[in-house]
Design an enzyme around this catalytic site. Structure first.
Site, PDB file in Angstrom:
ATOM      1  N   ASP A  83       3.637   4.396   4.391  1.00  0.00           N
ATOM      2  CA  ASP A  83       4.714   4.692   3.443  1.00  0.00           C
ATOM      3  C   ASP A  83       4.105   5.202   2.144  1.00  0.00           C
ATOM      4  O   ASP A  83       4.454   4.766   1.046  1.00  0.00           O
ATOM      5  CB  ASP A  83       5.543   3.428   3.197  1.00  0.00           C
ATOM      6  N   ASP A  93       1.854  -1.633  -1.940  1.00  0.00           N
ATOM      7  CA  ASP A  93       2.961  -1.886  -1.026  1.00  0.00           C
ATOM      8  C   ASP A  93       2.670  -1.431   0.407  1.00  0.00           C
ATOM      9  O   ASP A  93       3.110  -0.366   0.850  1.00  0.00           O
ATOM     10  CB  ASP A  93       4.246  -1.225  -1.536  1.00  0.00           C
ATOM     11  N   ASN A 142       4.465   4.386  -4.517  1.00  0.00           N
ATOM     12  CA  ASN A 142       3.535   3.360  -4.049  1.00  0.00           C
ATOM     13  C   ASN A 142       2.097   3.638  -4.475  1.00  0.00           C
ATOM     14  O   ASN A 142       1.152   3.108  -3.880  1.00  0.00           O
ATOM     15  CB  ASN A 142       3.615   3.235  -2.521  1.00  0.00           C
TER      16      ASN A 142
END
Length: 322
Positions: free
Chosen positions: A195, A211, A200
């Site tokens: 992700d 994260d 992030n």
């Protein structure tokens, strides 16, 4: 114990159960999937506590995320690792699993800054070198079965789509699902961040990756493609810059560039399904008021049509840049 109504007293009691005391500043952070709070502890500094959404990840799957972070930290990748108490980093209070991290502050990552983009490439190369040998035994793969087929089923059951748009929406969706499924054929898979987008990543005396809640197994290009935007030539420049850093530590398989548009389709469909599946959580209607509106679904028909064209287009090629 109600996960959806975590009170300051419950949060404090959970933290005290592992010897951490809130001294000031308990503040809810912007997180929808889990419940995340920042606070100051006189003994441990500024910390962040994450209470995991029930039934999303098992304790074993959360532990794998943490173990991956410890392995990355040992290898010199700039990540925040969770606090350990009595040889545990995953804690339980009542029926809730939670973990605590030191807070990482810094400036927002600038995706249009080529120096920062090259630094990101190098960190991702280091991450993937660890990911090649770090095997996830409990977390799932990044698969079209999950991100496309399962997600389509969620939309069929949960999405509130106006009747007059439903047929057209699912016609476009089915075309995207079929085409992306046929094109998504990864050869080599490793443990990823999965992700990796600008929210992030932080910049503080260098780059920090944050994260890893969605970490799973997949192709290396998954951690790079979300940094590419703009015209084809702009994306080629961004890709070249990323790989200039990446290939200082790990070779990139250029054949994976053909997976970018299928991966984009998978993220797009999975995101819609995620919102539909979480709509009963009070935080979602409050923070995503545009979802499940007629305008939203009309826009998604257009977005899916555009993605069909992207799936048909020639993939990015390093030879066309060089």
């Amino acid at each position: 114990m109600n996960y959806y109504q975590l009170t300051p007293d419950v949060i404090a009691d959970a933290l005290v159960s592992v010897g951490i005391y809130i001294d000031s500043g308990l503040m809810a952070l912007n997180s929808y999937e889990n419940r995340v709070y920042r606070f100051k502890s006189d003994s441990d500094g500024i910390l962040v506590a994450k209470f995991y959404r029930p039934q999303r990840w098992s304790r074993q799957q959360i532990q794998e995320e943490h173990d991956f972070l410890f392995a990355l930290d040992d290898a010199g990748v700039r990540v925040a690792v969770p606090l350990v108490r009595d040889q545990n980093s995953v804690f339980e209070f009542g029926n809730m699993l939670f973990a605590v991290w030191p807070s990482v502050s810094g400036r927002q990552f600038e995706a249009d800054n080529l120096d920062q983009l090259e630094a990101l490439g190098e960190q991702l190369g280091r991450l993937h070198r660890v990911g090649e040998r770090f095997v996830l035994r409990h977390r799932p793969q990044l698969s079209s079965d999950d991100y496309l087929l399962r997600a389509r089923g969620v939309l069929e059951q949960e999405a509130i789509i106006p009747k007059r748009l439903r047929g057209e929406f699912f016609a476009r969706l089915n075309e995207v699902v079929d085409k992306a499924t046929a094109l998504y054929r990864p050869k080599q898979q490793l443990t990823l961040h999965c992700d990796c987008h600008v929210s992030n990543i932080l910049w503080r005396d260098g780059l920090w990756l944050l994260d890893f809640d969605d970490c799973r197994t997949g192709p290396a290009v998954q951690d790079l493609w979300m940094m590419l935007s703009g015209t084809r030539q702009e994306q080629l420049l961004q890709l070249d810059t990323l790989l200039a850093g990446y290939e200082t530590v790990r070779e990139f398989n250029a054949a994976e560039l053909s997976l970018i548009e299928p991966l984009r389709a998978m993220r797009m469909v999975n995101y819609m399904a995620w919102l539909a599946a979480r709509w009963s959580d009070p935080a979602f209607p409050a923070n995503f008021p545009w979802f499940n509106t007629e305008d939203y679904w009309q826009q998604q028909i257009s977005v899916l049509s555009d993605q069909l064209q992207s799936l048909d287009a020639l993939p990015l090629s390093l030879t066309s840049w060089n």
